[in-house]
Motif scaffolding. Structure first.
Motif, PDB file in Angstrom:
ATOM      1  N   THR A  71       0.923  -1.085  -0.097  1.00 49.19           N
ATOM      2  CA  THR A  71      -0.082   0.059  -0.049  1.00 49.19           C
ATOM      3  C   THR A  71       1.036   1.279  -0.238  1.00 49.19           C
ATOM      4  N   SER A  72       2.335   1.219   0.231  1.00 51.31           N
ATOM      5  CA  SER A  72       3.122   2.192   0.298  1.00 51.31           C
ATOM      6  C   SER A  72       3.814   2.350  -1.277  1.00 51.31           C
ATOM      7  N   THR A  73       4.137   3.627  -1.488  1.00 53.13           N
ATOM      8  CA  THR A  73       5.059   3.871  -2.590  1.00 53.13           C
ATOM      9  C   THR A  73       6.493   3.632  -2.047  1.00 53.13           C
ATOM     10  N   THR A  74       7.410   2.887  -2.796  1.00 55.57           N
ATOM     11  CA  THR A  74       8.708   3.001  -2.582  1.00 55.57           C
ATOM     12  C   THR A  74       9.435   4.182  -2.274  1.00 55.57           C
ATOM     13  N   ALA A  75       8.985   5.121  -2.749  1.00 49.29           N
ATOM     14  CA  ALA A  75       9.657   6.439  -2.371  1.00 49.29           C
ATOM     15  C   ALA A  75       9.430   6.838  -0.870  1.00 49.29           C
ATOM     16  N   HIS A  76       7.969   6.550  -0.524  1.00 49.04           N
ATOM     17  CA  HIS A  76       7.666   6.871   0.937  1.00 49.04           C
ATOM     18  C   HIS A  76       8.413   5.810   1.876  1.00 49.04           C
ATOM     19  N   ALA A  77       8.322   4.617   1.469  1.00 46.92           N
ATOM     20  CA  ALA A  77       9.107   3.610   2.317  1.00 46.92           C
ATOM     21  C   ALA A  77      10.618   3.861   2.488  1.00 46.92           C
ATOM     22  N   ALA A  78      11.178   4.339   1.315  1.00 47.22           N
ATOM     23  CA  ALA A  78      12.649   4.665   1.405  1.00 47.22           C
ATOM     24  C   ALA A  78      12.827   6.084   2.306  1.00 47.22           C
ATOM     25  N   VAL A  79      12.055   6.938   2.636  1.00 47.25           N
ATOM     26  CA  VAL A  79      12.198   7.958   3.463  1.00 47.25           C
ATOM     27  C   VAL A  79      12.070   7.366   4.752  1.00 47.25           C
ATOM     28  N   VAL A  80      11.422   6.802   5.070  1.00 52.37           N
ATOM     29  CA  VAL A  80      11.191   6.051   6.721  1.00 52.37           C
ATOM     30  C   VAL A  80      12.139   5.146   6.877  1.00 52.37           C
ATOM     31  N   VAL A  81      12.642   4.459   5.979  1.00 48.16           N
ATOM     32  CA  VAL A  81      13.772   3.364   6.169  1.00 48.16           C
ATOM     33  C   VAL A  81      15.150   4.252   6.196  1.00 48.16           C
ATOM     34  N   GLY A  82      14.953   5.529   5.937  1.00 48.35           N
ATOM     35  CA  GLY A  82      16.237   6.240   5.766  1.00 48.35           C
ATOM     36  C   GLY A  82      16.678   6.411   7.354  1.00 48.35           C
ATOM     37  N   LEU A  83      15.949   6.138   8.271  1.00 51.68           N
ATOM     38  CA  LEU A  83      16.440   6.189   9.593  1.00 51.68           C
ATOM     39  C   LEU A  83      16.996   4.801  10.008  1.00 51.68           C
ATOM     40  N   LEU A  84      17.162   4.012   9.154  1.00 53.27           N
ATOM     41  CA  LEU A  84      17.763   2.560   9.720  1.00 53.27           C
ATOM     42  C   LEU A  84      18.997   2.820   9.823  1.00 53.27           C
ATOM     43  N   PRO A  85      19.849   3.740   9.343  1.00 52.05           N
ATOM     44  CA  PRO A  85      21.514   3.925   9.773  1.00 52.05           C
ATOM     45  C   PRO A  85      21.382   4.371  11.195  1.00 52.05           C
TER      46      PRO A  85
END
Length: 266
Positions: A71-85
């Motif tokens: 249900t999420s775009t890859t762009a949206h998911a990428a920014v959220v997962v940008g918190l992984l580091p």
């Protein structure tokens, strides 16, 4: 390219099938390498750490992000997962007993605030189920990265992910059989390329060099190399999927990069 490849894979497979098949394919390649090189079984003292790696990066992160990408775009998911580091650096600091500075934690909170603000704005003022999956994925993946980086100091990095994949076979093989029987499969070029990429590239080969790198330069420092991941994912999602993201996505991604760069210098 993991998120765009996952989106491609979902064109041909259901979410449970995609995750289970990628785990089985990656485990078969990893197991073949272990057998060919006659690698001895891991020591018993390493099994708890390998279990954390398996739960975090073999099962947890792929499953949670795949569910989110329905249900999420890859762009949206990428920014959220940008918190992984940042999450990985924080967990590694706690796991290894180091004491980050106040500036580190200030930048960490600023980065977290930027990500939460982005997700709330993009979700019309409320967090969605996809965001919940993504935030959970951050935690389990960071734990898997931290434990894998710790093990890679005493065990070759490629063996860490290889044994973690093999340990999951008793779960992934039955799961794949059940999922393939229950979810429709439409073999398309995108679907096949997507599942092969996430299985061989993201699930195995990418983590081989990732754990070796963490062992070489340390977990906190290595984790910061993922700062480029959100921006690269945005580019690949636009090129491969034709997604159009708002200006808030790259702006937030850059803000997160700045915040984590401060933690690196701290």
């Amino acid at each position: 390219m993991t998120f765009p490849a996952t989106a491609w894979g979902l064109e041909g497979f259901g979410p449970w099938s995609l995750v289970a098949v990628r785990c089985v394919l990656a485990a078969l390649v990893a197991g073949g390498c272990l057998l060919f090189l006659r690698v001895p079984l891991p020591e018993r003292r390493h099994l708890p750490g390998l279990a954390v790696v398996a739960a975090g990066v073999v099962l947890g992160f792929p499953m949670l992000t795949t569910l989110a990408l329905r249900t999420s775009t890859t762009a949206h998911a990428a920014v959220v997962v940008g918190l992984l580091p940042l999450t990985t650096a924080a967990l590694s600091a706690l796991r290894m007993g180091s004491r980050p500075s106040r500036r580190f934690w200030a930048a960490a909170l600023a980065g977290a605030a930027a990500v939460v603000a982005f997700t709330v704005v993009q979700s019309a003022g409320a967090l969605t189920a996809a965001d919940g999956f993504l935030f959970a994925a951050l935690l389990v993946c960071a734990a898997g990265y931290t434990e894998g980086g710790r093990l890679a100091r005493v065990v070759p990095g490629w063996q860490v992910i290889a044994w973690a994949l093999v340990l999951c076979l008793p779960l992934s093989v039955p799961a794949a059989a059940v999922a393939l029987a229950r979810e429709p499969v439409h073999l398309t070029a995108h679907g096949v390329v997507g599942v092969l990429w996430v299985a061989l590239g993201s699930q195995f080969l990418g983590l081989v060099v990732w754990y070796r790198g963490m062992a070489a330069i340390g977990i906190p420092r290595a984790s910061q190399l993922q700062l480029a991941q959100p921006l690269l994912t945005l580019v690949w999602s636009a090129l491969l999927l034709g997604e159009h993201f708002t200006a808030a996505a790259p702006v937030t991604a850059v803000a997160v990069l700045v915040c984590i760069a401060v933690t690196q210098r701290s």
